[in-house]
Design a protein around this motif. Structure first.
Motif, PDB file in Angstrom:
ATOM      1  N   TYR A  22      45.876  67.194  54.824  1.00  0.00           N
ATOM      2  CA  TYR A  22      46.731  66.142  55.360  1.00  0.00           C
ATOM      3  C   TYR A  22      47.290  65.322  54.201  1.00  0.00           C
ATOM      4  CZ  TYR A  22      45.386  66.047  60.362  1.00  0.00           C
ATOM      5  OH  TYR A  22      45.211  66.319  61.689  1.00  0.00           O
ATOM      6  N   SER A  23      48.521  64.909  54.325  1.00  0.00           N
ATOM      7  CA  SER A  23      49.035  63.902  53.398  1.00  0.00           C
ATOM      8  C   SER A  23      48.511  62.559  53.902  1.00  0.00           C
ATOM      9  CB  SER A  23      50.562  63.906  53.385  1.00  0.00           C
ATOM     10  OG  SER A  23      51.066  63.392  54.611  1.00  0.00           O
ATOM     11  N   LEU A  24      48.598  61.552  53.053  1.00  0.00           N
ATOM     12  CA  LEU A  24      48.179  60.215  53.458  1.00  0.00           C
ATOM     13  C   LEU A  24      48.967  59.769  54.687  1.00  0.00           C
ATOM     14  CD1 LEU A  24      46.335  57.842  52.536  1.00  0.00           C
ATOM     15  CD2 LEU A  24      48.331  56.921  51.383  1.00  0.00           C
ATOM     16  N   ARG A  25      50.256  60.021  54.667  1.00  0.00           N
ATOM     17  CA  ARG A  25      51.126  59.642  55.778  1.00  0.00           C
ATOM     18  C   ARG A  25      50.739  60.377  57.061  1.00  0.00           C
ATOM     19  NH1 ARG A  25      55.514  56.852  55.162  1.00  0.00           N
ATOM     20  NH2 ARG A  25      55.711  57.373  52.965  1.00  0.00           N
ATOM     21  N   GLN A  26      50.431  61.666  56.967  1.00  0.00           N
ATOM     22  CA  GLN A  26      50.066  62.449  58.154  1.00  0.00           C
ATOM     23  C   GLN A  26      48.765  61.934  58.768  1.00  0.00           C
ATOM     24  OE1 GLN A  26      50.053  66.260  56.139  1.00  0.00           O
ATOM     25  NE2 GLN A  26      51.852  66.957  57.298  1.00  0.00           N
ATOM     26  N   LEU A  27      47.771  61.650  57.927  1.00  0.00           N
ATOM     27  CA  LEU A  27      46.507  61.147  58.459  1.00  0.00           C
ATOM     28  C   LEU A  27      46.692  59.759  59.068  1.00  0.00           C
ATOM     29  CD1 LEU A  27      43.508  61.366  59.031  1.00  0.00           C
ATOM     30  CD2 LEU A  27      43.075  60.531  56.696  1.00  0.00           C
ATOM     31  N   ALA A  28      47.459  58.917  58.410  1.00  0.00           N
ATOM     32  CA  ALA A  28      47.707  57.571  58.941  1.00  0.00           C
ATOM     33  C   ALA A  28      48.325  57.661  60.334  1.00  0.00           C
ATOM     34  CB  ALA A  28      48.601  56.779  57.997  1.00  0.00           C
ATOM     35  N   GLU A  29      49.303  58.542  60.473  1.00  0.00           N
ATOM     36  CA  GLU A  29      49.959  58.710  61.772  1.00  0.00           C
ATOM     37  C   GLU A  29      48.981  59.257  62.814  1.00  0.00           C
ATOM     38  OE1 GLU A  29      53.532  61.387  63.644  1.00  0.00           O
ATOM     39  OE2 GLU A  29      53.840  60.557  61.631  1.00  0.00           O
ATOM     40  N   ALA A  30      48.201  60.267  62.445  1.00  0.00           N
ATOM     41  CA  ALA A  30      47.243  60.880  63.382  1.00  0.00           C
ATOM     42  C   ALA A  30      46.149  59.891  63.789  1.00  0.00           C
ATOM     43  CB  ALA A  30      46.621  62.128  62.753  1.00  0.00           C
ATOM     44  N   ALA A  31      45.777  58.989  62.874  1.00  0.00           N
ATOM     45  CA  ALA A  31      44.714  58.022  63.157  1.00  0.00           C
ATOM     46  C   ALA A  31      45.247  56.745  63.798  1.00  0.00           C
ATOM     47  CB  ALA A  31      43.973  57.676  61.868  1.00  0.00           C
ATOM     48  N   GLY A  32      46.562  56.590  63.817  1.00  0.00           N
ATOM     49  CA  GLY A  32      47.150  55.400  64.423  1.00  0.00           C
ATOM     50  C   GLY A  32      47.014  54.153  63.579  1.00  0.00           C
ATOM     51  N   VAL A  33      46.999  54.333  62.253  1.00  0.00           N
ATOM     52  CA  VAL A  33      46.955  53.188  61.344  1.00  0.00           C
ATOM     53  C   VAL A  33      48.163  53.268  60.419  1.00  0.00           C
ATOM     54  CG1 VAL A  33      44.432  53.001  61.415  1.00  0.00           C
ATOM     55  CG2 VAL A  33      45.503  54.365  59.620  1.00  0.00           C
ATOM     56  N   SER A  34      48.466  52.184  59.750  1.00  0.00           N
ATOM     57  CA  SER A  34      49.620  52.209  58.849  1.00  0.00           C
ATOM     58  C   SER A  34      49.268  52.945  57.560  1.00  0.00           C
ATOM     59  CB  SER A  34      50.094  50.785  58.538  1.00  0.00           C
ATOM     60  OG  SER A  34      49.191  50.151  57.649  1.00  0.00           O
ATOM     61  N   ASN A  35      50.288  53.504  56.966  1.00  0.00           N
ATOM     62  CA  ASN A  35      50.130  54.218  55.706  1.00  0.00           C
ATOM     63  C   ASN A  35      49.547  53.302  54.607  1.00  0.00           C
ATOM     64  OD1 ASN A  35      50.531  56.569  54.073  1.00  0.00           O
ATOM     65  ND2 ASN A  35      52.357  55.601  53.222  1.00  0.00           N
ATOM     66  N   PRO A  36      50.075  52.077  54.428  1.00  0.00           N
ATOM     67  CA  PRO A  36      49.515  51.189  53.397  1.00  0.00           C
ATOM     68  C   PRO A  36      48.043  50.823  53.668  1.00  0.00           C
ATOM     69  CG  PRO A  36      51.670  50.388  54.078  1.00  0.00           C
ATOM     70  CD  PRO A  36      51.288  51.502  55.014  1.00  0.00           C
ATOM     71  N   TYR A  37      47.699  50.619  54.944  1.00  0.00           N
ATOM     72  CA  TYR A  37      46.321  50.268  55.295  1.00  0.00           C
ATOM     73  C   TYR A  37      45.374  51.411  54.945  1.00  0.00           C
ATOM     74  CZ  TYR A  37      42.319  48.667  58.051  1.00  0.00           C
ATOM     75  OH  TYR A  37      41.065  48.278  58.450  1.00  0.00           O
ATOM     76  N   LEU A  38      45.743  52.640  55.300  1.00  0.00           N
ATOM     77  CA  LEU A  38      44.903  53.796  54.982  1.00  0.00           C
ATOM     78  C   LEU A  38      44.783  53.950  53.467  1.00  0.00           C
ATOM     79  CD1 LEU A  38      43.210  56.184  55.897  1.00  0.00           C
ATOM     80  CD2 LEU A  38      45.319  57.534  56.023  1.00  0.00           C
ATOM     81  N   SER A  39      45.858  53.732  52.754  1.00  0.00           N
ATOM     82  CA  SER A  39      45.825  53.806  51.295  1.00  0.00           C
ATOM     83  C   SER A  39      44.834  52.784  50.723  1.00  0.00           C
ATOM     84  CB  SER A  39      47.222  53.557  50.723  1.00  0.00           C
ATOM     85  OG  SER A  39      47.180  53.508  49.320  1.00  0.00           O
ATOM     86  N   GLN A  40      44.841  51.580  51.270  1.00  0.00           N
ATOM     87  CA  GLN A  40      43.914  50.545  50.809  1.00  0.00           C
ATOM     88  C   GLN A  40      42.467  50.920  51.119  1.00  0.00           C
ATOM     89  OE1 GLN A  40      45.464  47.062  52.730  1.00  0.00           O
ATOM     90  NE2 GLN A  40      46.984  46.687  51.117  1.00  0.00           N
ATOM     91  N   ILE A  41      42.234  51.545  52.268  1.00  0.00           N
ATOM     92  CA  ILE A  41      40.883  52.003  52.612  1.00  0.00           C
ATOM     93  C   ILE A  41      40.433  53.048  51.595  1.00  0.00           C
ATOM     94  CG2 ILE A  41      39.506  53.293  54.294  1.00  0.00           C
ATOM     95  CD1 ILE A  41      41.245  51.969  56.502  1.00  0.00           C
ATOM     96  N   GLU A  42      41.298  54.009  51.326  1.00  0.00           N
ATOM     97  CA  GLU A  42      40.948  55.082  50.388  1.00  0.00           C
ATOM     98  C   GLU A  42      40.678  54.544  48.986  1.00  0.00           C
ATOM     99  OE1 GLU A  42      43.568  58.425  50.282  1.00  0.00           O
ATOM    100  OE2 GLU A  42      42.954  59.123  52.277  1.00  0.00           O
ATOM    101  N   ARG A  43      41.370  53.490  48.599  1.00  0.00           N
ATOM    102  CA  ARG A  43      41.169  52.922  47.270  1.00  0.00           C
ATOM    103  C   ARG A  43      40.027  51.909  47.234  1.00  0.00           C
ATOM    104  NH1 ARG A  43      46.150  50.231  45.746  1.00  0.00           N
ATOM    105  NH2 ARG A  43      46.731  50.316  47.923  1.00  0.00           N
ATOM    106  N   GLY A  44      39.375  51.710  48.374  1.00  0.00           N
ATOM    107  CA  GLY A  44      38.237  50.801  48.431  1.00  0.00           C
ATOM    108  C   GLY A  44      38.609  49.335  48.467  1.00  0.00           C
TER     109      GLY A  44
END
Length: 131
Positions: A22-44
């Motif tokens: 999955y790209s970050l964008r694809q997972l964000a969409e599938a999980a129903g969260v924003s792309n920037p929010y998921l990126s922040q989660i991944e970066r801790g």
């Protein structure tokens, strides 16, 4: 309960996302969260709620409990109770604070029953009632 280990949680999610191709964008969409929010989660940088972890787990097709353990919300245990803990954290009808309080009571009962058995009493009962 262990503290939330956000850094390794984010790394774990990123690893699972890449494994799922999955790209970050694809997972964000599938999980129903924003792309920037998921990126922040991944970066801790962000601490996701149990509900968000559940959404991410569902999108990644892994158990929510796996993410709860990785986040330090649940302790990895071979004995029962993990399904109950996962169900409590997945429940949207109660607040995060109420979930932690409910689990604290449950953990206290488990510790008390374990001590009862270790003290030589084979049947756990009400605290102090059969001593």
């Amino acid at each position: 309960m262990a503290s939330l280990n956000v850094g390794s949680l984010g790394e774990y999610i990123r690893e699972q996302r890449r494994s799922a191709q999955y790209s970050l964008r694809q997972l964000a969409e599938a999980a129903g969260v924003s792309n920037p929010y998921l990126s922040q989660i991944e970066r801790g940088l962000r601490r996701p709620s149990a509900e968000i972890l559940q959404q991410i787990a569902k999108a990644l097709r892994i158990s929510a409990e796996t993410l709860y353990v990785q986040a330090g919300i649940l302790e990895e245990r071979p004995e029962g109770g993990a399904d109950l803990r996962a169900a409590i954290f997945a429940d949207t009808a109660i607040s995060e604070q109420q979930k932690h309080a409910l689990l604290a009571v449950y953990e206290a009962f488990v510790r008390d029953n374990r001590a009862t058995v270790e003290d030589g009493r084979t049947t756990p009962g009400p605290s102090g009632a059969d001593r």
